[in-house]
Design a protein around this motif. Structure first.
Motif, PDB file in Angstrom:
ATOM      1  N   TYR A 654       0.843  -1.200   0.000  1.00 42.41           N
ATOM      2  CA  TYR A 654       0.000   0.000   0.000  1.00 42.41           C
ATOM      3  C   TYR A 654       0.870   1.239   0.000  1.00 42.41           C
ATOM      4  N   ASP A 655       0.438   2.224  -0.745  1.00 43.72           N
ATOM      5  CA  ASP A 655       1.252   3.423  -0.908  1.00 43.72           C
ATOM      6  C   ASP A 655       0.741   4.522   0.014  1.00 43.72           C
ATOM      7  N   TRP A 656       1.694   5.227   0.621  1.00 44.45           N
ATOM      8  CA  TRP A 656       1.321   6.369   1.450  1.00 44.45           C
ATOM      9  C   TRP A 656       0.595   7.448   0.635  1.00 44.45           C
ATOM     10  N   LEU A 657       0.840   7.427  -0.651  1.00 47.59           N
ATOM     11  CA  LEU A 657       0.215   8.459  -1.469  1.00 47.59           C
ATOM     12  C   LEU A 657      -1.147   8.015  -1.998  1.00 47.59           C
ATOM     13  N   SER A 658      -1.667   6.960  -1.426  1.00 48.01           N
ATOM     14  CA  SER A 658      -2.973   6.510  -1.907  1.00 48.01           C
ATOM     15  C   SER A 658      -4.031   7.545  -1.533  1.00 48.01           C
ATOM     16  N   PRO A 659      -5.045   7.718  -2.377  1.00 52.50           N
ATOM     17  CA  PRO A 659      -6.113   8.684  -2.074  1.00 52.50           C
ATOM     18  C   PRO A 659      -6.763   8.408  -0.721  1.00 52.50           C
ATOM     19  N   ALA A 660      -6.829   7.143  -0.332  1.00 49.74           N
ATOM     20  CA  ALA A 660      -7.464   6.813   0.959  1.00 49.74           C
ATOM     21  C   ALA A 660      -6.760   7.551   2.088  1.00 49.74           C
ATOM     22  N   ILE A 661      -5.461   7.491   2.078  1.00 47.11           N
ATOM     23  CA  ILE A 661      -4.717   8.138   3.158  1.00 47.11           C
ATOM     24  C   ILE A 661      -4.800   9.650   3.033  1.00 47.11           C
ATOM     25  N   LEU A 662      -4.564  10.146   1.843  1.00 45.75           N
ATOM     26  CA  LEU A 662      -4.534  11.607   1.689  1.00 45.75           C
ATOM     27  C   LEU A 662      -5.892  12.235   2.017  1.00 45.75           C
ATOM     28  N   ARG A 663      -6.956  11.584   1.580  1.00 42.29           N
ATOM     29  CA  ARG A 663      -8.292  12.125   1.890  1.00 42.29           C
ATOM     30  C   ARG A 663      -8.561  12.073   3.393  1.00 42.29           C
ATOM     31  N   PHE A 664      -8.166  10.970   3.992  1.00 38.56           N
ATOM     32  CA  PHE A 664      -8.383  10.797   5.429  1.00 38.56           C
ATOM     33  C   PHE A 664      -7.635  11.879   6.204  1.00 38.56           C
ATOM     34  N   LEU A 665      -6.365  12.061   5.843  1.00 39.92           N
ATOM     35  CA  LEU A 665      -5.552  13.060   6.540  1.00 39.92           C
ATOM     36  C   LEU A 665      -6.106  14.466   6.319  1.00 39.92           C
ATOM     37  N   ARG A 666      -6.570  14.718   5.105  1.00 37.16           N
ATOM     38  CA  ARG A 666      -7.099  16.052   4.803  1.00 37.16           C
ATOM     39  C   ARG A 666      -8.281  16.381   5.715  1.00 37.16           C
ATOM     40  N   ALA A 679      -1.941  20.892  14.168  1.00 32.81           N
ATOM     41  CA  ALA A 679      -1.787  19.445  13.931  1.00 32.81           C
ATOM     42  C   ALA A 679      -0.442  19.198  13.265  1.00 32.81           C
ATOM     43  N   ARG A 680       0.266  18.218  13.793  1.00 34.74           N
ATOM     44  CA  ARG A 680       1.600  17.913  13.256  1.00 34.74           C
ATOM     45  C   ARG A 680       1.617  16.477  12.746  1.00 34.74           C
ATOM     46  N   ILE A 681       2.286  16.268  11.620  1.00 31.08           N
ATOM     47  CA  ILE A 681       2.370  14.903  11.091  1.00 31.08           C
ATOM     48  C   ILE A 681       3.733  14.323  11.445  1.00 31.08           C
ATOM     49  N   CYS A 682       3.721  13.195  12.138  1.00 32.75           N
ATOM     50  CA  CYS A 682       5.003  12.729  12.666  1.00 32.75           C
ATOM     51  C   CYS A 682       5.400  11.312  12.291  1.00 32.75           C
ATOM     52  N   GLY A 683       4.734  10.691  11.359  1.00 38.04           N
ATOM     53  CA  GLY A 683       5.172   9.346  10.957  1.00 38.04           C
ATOM     54  C   GLY A 683       6.315   9.425   9.948  1.00 38.04           C
ATOM     55  N   GLU A 684       6.750   8.277   9.472  1.00 42.95           N
ATOM     56  CA  GLU A 684       7.881   8.240   8.536  1.00 42.95           C
ATOM     57  C   GLU A 684       7.538   8.891   7.200  1.00 42.95           C
ATOM     58  N   MET A 685       6.266   8.864   6.871  1.00 44.61           N
ATOM     59  CA  MET A 685       5.804   9.381   5.585  1.00 44.61           C
ATOM     60  C   MET A 685       6.293  10.799   5.296  1.00 44.61           C
ATOM     61  N   ALA A 686       6.177  11.663   6.313  1.00 42.05           N
ATOM     62  CA  ALA A 686       6.479  13.079   6.101  1.00 42.05           C
ATOM     63  C   ALA A 686       7.973  13.350   5.908  1.00 42.05           C
ATOM     64  N   GLY A 687       8.814  12.348   6.173  1.00 40.50           N
ATOM     65  CA  GLY A 687      10.256  12.540   6.017  1.00 40.50           C
ATOM     66  C   GLY A 687      10.717  12.394   4.584  1.00 40.50           C
ATOM     67  N   ARG A 688       9.787  12.060   3.690  1.00 38.77           N
ATOM     68  CA  ARG A 688      10.143  11.901   2.277  1.00 38.77           C
ATOM     69  C   ARG A 688       9.621  13.094   1.499  1.00 38.77           C
ATOM     70  N   PRO A 689      10.489  13.706   0.706  1.00 37.47           N
ATOM     71  CA  PRO A 689      10.099  14.955   0.056  1.00 37.47           C
ATOM     72  C   PRO A 689       8.809  14.873  -0.757  1.00 37.47           C
ATOM     73  N   LEU A 690       8.621  13.823  -1.551  1.00 37.54           N
ATOM     74  CA  LEU A 690       7.412  13.775  -2.383  1.00 37.54           C
ATOM     75  C   LEU A 690       6.155  13.659  -1.504  1.00 37.54           C
ATOM     76  N   GLU A 691       6.247  12.820  -0.483  1.00 42.46           N
ATOM     77  CA  GLU A 691       5.117  12.645   0.421  1.00 42.46           C
ATOM     78  C   GLU A 691       4.836  13.946   1.183  1.00 42.46           C
ATOM     79  N   ALA A 692       5.927  14.602   1.636  1.00 45.58           N
ATOM     80  CA  ALA A 692       5.744  15.867   2.362  1.00 45.58           C
ATOM     81  C   ALA A 692       5.092  16.902   1.451  1.00 45.58           C
ATOM     82  N   MET A 693       5.466  16.877   0.175  1.00 45.00           N
ATOM     83  CA  MET A 693       4.856  17.806  -0.780  1.00 45.00           C
ATOM     84  C   MET A 693       3.345  17.552  -0.862  1.00 45.00           C
ATOM     85  N   ALA A 694       2.976  16.276  -0.956  1.00 45.56           N
ATOM     86  CA  ALA A 694       1.549  15.945  -1.030  1.00 45.56           C
ATOM     87  C   ALA A 694       0.835  16.382   0.244  1.00 45.56           C
TER      88      ALA A 694
END
Ligand code: PEP
Ligand code: MG
Length: 756
Positions: A654-666, A679-694
């Protein structure tokens, strides 16, 4: 040699070998005596020893073939029957040698008179260094016991041969033909490293093969079997097993092998023939290995690894070498090899010497990987055969950036790799420059980039990383590295040290998140732990039940932050009442301190971690009560997708960039913004530039990430137009493309966003 007397004959051979080895004379004269002895005891017409010299198998000694052929007949690896045995580490047992497709005829030996042939490899430190063979003029296959007797002789011989340094590579313990190999795995922690292979659980090299006292050896093996079975049974019972990421089916196989009567009987028979316990275990293992090679079945091959594992465990028990490489200590730059590792096991290693970790399993958000990331140690996982391909001491180049591993590289490869390492260091230096600059998007939106920490040393590197503070301090790490429960005093010392070194920068302490893959043997007993520990009695659930533990931690935190702001958050909140209870408990400790005229923080801020989806449905109840919200995407995604974060088979599913996750987080970010709660995002996801951009695209402005990510994420932020990415995310989430990752990567490239 008829079977009933086989063990006796084997024992006689061993006694004879013992005398030959202990006697005087050159290695050559001893080999000559050995072939005479074996031929005599096995009533065989020919017995020959071939040894690997200058990468060729040279006839070193023979009984029965023409003596003129000694040191004259030479075969390439893979050539003829002997060459095949050595190259493939196989056993050949042929009624009609000339009928085998690999057979080559060497006239100088005079072997045309002999029909049957049996040969076994002489193995030293897991590599074939020669061949021992017997031949008969009658056409017959050799009995199993005869083959085993040959293997026993070959084992004892290897000691003599290596000791006399008669062969290539015996000193290094490796065949020259084992050249460079490239493996591709799953990148778990990026980075490049060079080092020598060290096994987390070192292999035992059998030094002594001939038993002095057979009964004593038998007792040793019995004792070892008992202990091993106990260990396996305990593993089955204890939750730590699941925590280490190993699986039920592996355990089942282990159990099956551990209780396999056939296995223990064969080892006993080998001891009967005069071998030491260690040599007997190894001899039986060699035989099994050889048999498995004959059966070309991938499923069986996999089981073979389990048996190898168990056999090594038995060897370690019997030889009393139970420790891991961490206990022995690392002496040089090391690439650590393991099937899997727990976070506590990793933390035992010397950080200066540990350069990289290679795992047969492993997954992106397991805590071991998080710890490795915090330590700055590259990790590559999903290398299923690595423990069998690499040998202790091999040079290994690890390119964690693209998940590749080079084993035993050539000089040219090392040079090229070192150049790339320098380049990557330069790139990191460029990030270093960015790290000190503010994280502000091109259109002026300030983004807070904090870092995750958990070790005392992390706090002192805060300045260096350029992070705005510590957004997640994982207090359980101190518990993980400790053999017993850390007391209030030692907790206090750590928290104070962290706050002191952070200075003006904020630190958010998360109360204990024990359980899941962070099991503590002294805290969670087997009976208390469930089948599925990450969904079990963990984190705040455990803390509320063990309130003494929580109180001690609260008091340590309150005292450490005396006169300053204390920021605390509670992990794994599933219902608002859990947060309320935890907060109440904490506030009571502040009151207790005040009543006792003890110093207290100037202010305490409380937050909840949103890691369990159920909490997202109760934000209207929770948000008015918290000072901040922290979104743990590691756990949140495992629960959203119902996909165990530690399971290597799901690591890439499963990809962190899946719409399920992004919609949920939004949705969560929107609710928090409306309530005026940061609100702060603190999992591993945000440490990657593309994911942080999303994430910025869905409205996130606060991150807490792995320290190594600070530079790259800041560089991305500074090159990004926040308004543009938000507009793009709105479009993409309204009508998600098939491949969100690709769509976002394309967009980033088109808009010159620095994503790598
Ligand atoms: C998370 O779950 O995202 C998180 C930050 O906590 P941990 O990884 O320590 O479980
Ligand atoms: Mg978590």
């Amino acid at each position: 040699m008829p079977p009933p007397t086989a063990a006796a004959a084997a024992r006689e051979i061993l006694t004879g070998l013992h005398e030959i080895m202990a006697g005087r004379g050159s290695a050559q004269s001893k080999l000559d005596k050995v072939v005479d002895l074996v031929a005599g005891k096995m009533q065989s017409e020919v017995c020959s020893i071939y040894l690997l010299r200058d990468n060729k198998l040279e006839l070193f000694a023979t009984y029965g073939l023409r003596k003129e052929a000694v040191h004259v007949t030479r075969l390439k690896l893979g050539e003829g029957l002997v060459g095949t045995i050595a190259a493939e580490g196989r056993i050949l047992n042929l009624a009609e040698a000339a009928g085998h497709h690999e057979f080559v005829y060497r006239p100088e030996t005079g072997e045309e008179h002999f029909h049957s042939f049996a040969g076994v490899p002489i193995v030293y430190r897991e590599s074939p260094i020669g061949v021992l063979s017997v031949q008969h003029s009658e056409s017959r296959r050799y009995a199993e016991v005869e083959i085993e007797a040959l293997q026993t002789v070959a084992m004892v011989l290897s000691e003599l041969i290596a000791g006399a340094r008669l062969v290539d590579g015996a000193r290094r313990g490796r065949l020259r033909s084992a050249g460079p190999i490239r493996l591709m795995g799953l990148k778990l922690v990026a980075g490049m490293a060079k080092g020598q292979a060290v096994f987390h659980q070192p292999r035992v090299i059998v030094e002594h093969t001939v038993a002095e006292d057979i009964e004593a050896e038998r007792d040793r093996v019995y004792g070892a079997f008992r202990k091993m079975r106990e260990q396996i049974d305990n593993m089955a019972r204890e939750a730590e097993f699941g925590a280490a990421g190993e699986h039920q089916e592996i355990l089942e196989t282990y159990r099956m092998f551990a209780y396999d009567e056939g296995w223990s009987r064969r080892i006993n028979e080998a001891i009967d023939s005069g071998l030491t316990a260690e040599a007997a275990i190894e001899r039986v293992q060699q035989r099994t290995r050889a048999r498995m090679r004959e059966i070309d079945d991938p499923l069986l091959a996999e089981r073979m690894h389990d048996l190898e594992d168990l056999s090594n465990r038995l060897l370690r028990i019997v030889s009393g070498r139970m420790g891991t490489a961490a206990q022995t200590g690392l002496t040089h730059d090391t690439v650590l090899i393991a099937r899997n590792l727990g976070p506590a096991e990793l933390l035992e290693y010397d950080r200066r010497r540990l350069k990289a970790v290679l795992l047969e399993e492993g997954s992106l958000t397991s805590h071991m990987v998080i710890v490795a990331r915090a330590m700055g140690v590259p990790v590559i996982g999903r290398l299923p055969d690595v423990r069998h391909i690499v040998e202790e001491g091999d040079t290994v180049l690890v390119d964690g950036d693209n998940g590749s591993v080079m084993i035993r590289p050539s000089k040219a490869l090392v040079t090229g790799f070192e150049q790339r390492m320098t380049l990557s260091k330069k790139r990191r230096a460029q990030y270093d420059a960015v790290r000190a600059l503010p994280a502000r998007t091109a259109d002026g939106i300030p983004i807070s980039v904090m870092m995750n920490a958990g070790l005392a040393e992390d706090a002192s590197s805060l300045e260096l990383t350029g992070a705005d503070g510590i957004g997640l301090f994982r207090t359980e790490f101190q518990f993980l590295v400790s053999a017993t429960l850390p007391g209030r005093e030692s907790q206090l010392r750590l928290y104070k040290r962290v706050l002191d070194s952070a200075g003006d920068k904020p630190v958010v302490f998360r109360t204990l998140d024990i359980g899941g893959d962070k099991a503590l043997p002294y805290l969670t007993s087997a009976a208390e732990e469930a089948e599925n520990p990450s969904m079990g009695w963990r984190a705040v659930r455990l803390s509320l039940d063990r309130s003494t533990l929580m109180k001690a931690q609260a008091r340590a935190l309150i005292q450490a932050a005396a006169g300053r702001t204390l920021r605390v958050m509670f992990p794994m909140i599933s219902e608002p009442w859990e947060y309320e209870q935890a907060r109440t408990l904490f506030e009571a400790q502040v009151q207790w301190a005040e009543q006792g005229n003890r110093p207290v923080p100037s202010r305490v801020e409380f937050g909840a971690m949103l890691e369990v989806p159920s909490l997202a449905e109760q934000l209207d109840i929770l948000l008015p009560r918290v000072d901040f919200l922290s979104i743990g995407t590691n756990d949140l995604t495992q629960f959203l997708f119902a996909a165990d974060r530690g399971d290597p088979r799901l690591a890439e599913r499963y990809d962190w960039l899946s719409p399920a996750i992004l919609r949920f987080l939004r949705r969560i970010l929107d609710a928090a913004r409306q309530a005026g709660v940061p609100a702060r995002i603190c999992g591993e996801m945000a440490g990657r530039p593309l994911e942080a951009m999303a994430l910025i695209g869905i409205g996130a402005e606060n991150f807490s990430i792995t320290p190594a990510g600070v530079g790259p994420v800041k560089a991305m932020v500074r090159s990004l137009d926040a308004a543009a990415v938000r507009a793009r995310l709105d479009q993409l989430l309204a009508k998600p493309p098939k491949d969100m990752r690709k769509a976002l990567t394309d967009w980033a490239r088109r808009h010159s966003v620095t994503i790598s």
